[in-house]
Design a protein around this motif. Sequence first.
Motif, PDB file in Angstrom:
ATOM      1  N   ASN A  74       0.827  -1.216   0.000  1.00 29.91           N
ATOM      2  CA  ASN A  74       0.000   0.000   0.000  1.00 29.91           C
ATOM      3  C   ASN A  74       0.860   1.265   0.000  1.00 29.91           C
ATOM      4  N   THR A  75       1.891   1.246  -0.845  1.00 27.92           N
ATOM      5  CA  THR A  75       2.806   2.392  -0.902  1.00 27.92           C
ATOM      6  C   THR A  75       2.105   3.648  -1.417  1.00 27.92           C
ATOM      7  N   ALA A  76       1.086   3.486  -2.299  1.00 21.95           N
ATOM      8  CA  ALA A  76       0.390   4.667  -2.818  1.00 21.95           C
ATOM      9  C   ALA A  76      -0.297   5.407  -1.670  1.00 21.95           C
ATOM     10  N   TYR A  77      -0.950   4.637  -0.814  1.00 21.37           N
ATOM     11  CA  TYR A  77      -1.628   5.242   0.340  1.00 21.37           C
ATOM     12  C   TYR A  77      -0.612   5.904   1.275  1.00 21.37           C
ATOM     13  N   LEU A  78       0.478   5.199   1.528  1.00 22.31           N
ATOM     14  CA  LEU A  78       1.489   5.732   2.458  1.00 22.31           C
ATOM     15  C   LEU A  78       2.140   6.986   1.886  1.00 22.31           C
ATOM     16  N   GLU A  80       0.783   9.084  -0.100  1.00 21.70           N
ATOM     17  CA  GLU A  80      -0.209  10.171   0.022  1.00 21.70           C
ATOM     18  C   GLU A  80      -0.203  10.718   1.447  1.00 21.70           C
ATOM     19  N   ARG A  81      -0.117   9.789   2.390  1.00 21.78           N
ATOM     20  CA  ARG A  81      -0.122  10.191   3.796  1.00 21.78           C
ATOM     21  C   ARG A  81       1.117  11.024   4.130  1.00 21.78           C
ATOM     22  N   SER A 118      -1.183   0.433   9.931  1.00 17.08           N
ATOM     23  CA  SER A 118      -1.569   0.973   8.622  1.00 17.08           C
ATOM     24  C   SER A 118      -0.710   0.417   7.486  1.00 17.08           C
ATOM     25  N   PRO A 411      -3.198  -4.453  -4.456  1.00 10.14           N
ATOM     26  CA  PRO A 411      -4.054  -3.515  -5.180  1.00 10.14           C
ATOM     27  C   PRO A 411      -4.006  -3.753  -6.681  1.00 10.14           C
ATOM     28  N   PHE A 417       1.745   1.325  -8.480  1.00  9.64           N
ATOM     29  CA  PHE A 417       1.835   1.892  -7.150  1.00  9.64           C
ATOM     30  C   PHE A 417       3.266   1.876  -6.621  1.00  9.64           C
TER      31      PHE A 417
END
Length: 425
Positions: A74-78, A80-81, A118, A411, A417
């Motif tokens: 989930n690097t895309a989410y991280l 973004e964070r 997360s 994903p 990602f």
Amino acid sequence: MAVSDGRNLLVYKELGLVSQVFNEATLATLQGDLGIGHTRYSTTGSTTWDNAQPAFKTDGQRSLALGHNGNLVNTAYLAERVGRAPGKATTDSDLVATLLSRTLDRGLWDGLLEILPSLEGAFSLALMDERSVFAARDPHGVRPLSIGRLPNGFCVASETCALDIVGATFVRDVEPGELVRIDDRGVHGERFAPAARRSLCVFEYVYLARADSRLRGRTVYEVRRELGRRLAVEQPADADLVIPVPDTGHSAAQGFAEVSGIPYGEGLMKNRYVGRTFIEPSQSLRERGVKLKLNPIPDVIRGKRLVVIDDSIVRGTTTRQLVLALREAGAAEVHTRITCPPIMWPCFYGIDMSTRQELVAADLSVEQIREYVGADSLGYLSRDGMVAATGSPSDSLCTACFSGEYPIAVPEGSGKFLLEQPTKS
Ligand code: SF4
């Protein structure tokens, strides 16, 4: 490596092999009672100094260092964070270090308990601040992580053979979903996530781990021997000599010889010095292909029908060169036997097999692969045979690169990602 004397945390890292980066002089500058180290196998992010680990972050008052084995999905989410914050590093690990650095005022333990839930994907982490070492393992336990006891303290390592080498005795594994702190009061563990389906990477047994390491209480050597025994039953060959492809093929070839009754021999000599240099070989040397690493011994193999035991076939190019080299050295027949099933799916959990295009078995049948590598016959161990050899239940292992059944959701279109295209170190 990162070390601390209780007050100052110092990181010394460089591109290259351990023996090239560290010498007496550099080691003498690394003083302290606690430390972590990491040799990075590039999956996400390119091979640059910034991406070398341990990753280091500081808020000016407190610091942290982080080493990460595995790969997050989930690097895309991280990212973004993090807001793709300043910093040149392009790895999933650096994103985690950046998120943690923002919690340093509350202490690394609390920061880890907040951030770790997360993260999605495979991670075995070793971290430290000025006073403690921390270790954490993803809830599925994809990559190993073991705790050892030293005469004057504790340590963690991604393979138990490292514990043996420093004179530590194995205490236990870091549990999947567990965060561990090691400080002057000893070892303290706490769950950061509930237990999930256990998914230890089966490829650790087949290829990655060192034969003298233990996984789930069994030595990798014994499991590989059993892989060879089962391979002899499932994929027999009419031959004169069983030879391993060094190094991982050794124990499996002994198991194959034991069950088949075909004598075991050393027909390939591994070049001990290749792989110990970080210097790119020249074009003329590269043209020597597989012989740079493995040289056939003609006196052993001339006129013989060979069973050649190898751990896996990824792209197929090495196997092809090897079969050719064995024929040139006089082999009468070459029967290639592989101690795992065809690798048909990419790995998103930390092994550099990132796209289907680079996997020869993604598009070709076993017979087509046999033809491509030029062997007289080709046989793979079945998935059931491989799993049975590990002694672990099938539903406690990741076998995704063989089955396409990913234990941690990846994903859709995950390649995009990744922060950069993967490169092999
Ligand atoms: S996909 Fe294959 S290499 Fe990757 S973690 Fe799973 S079993 Fe291991």
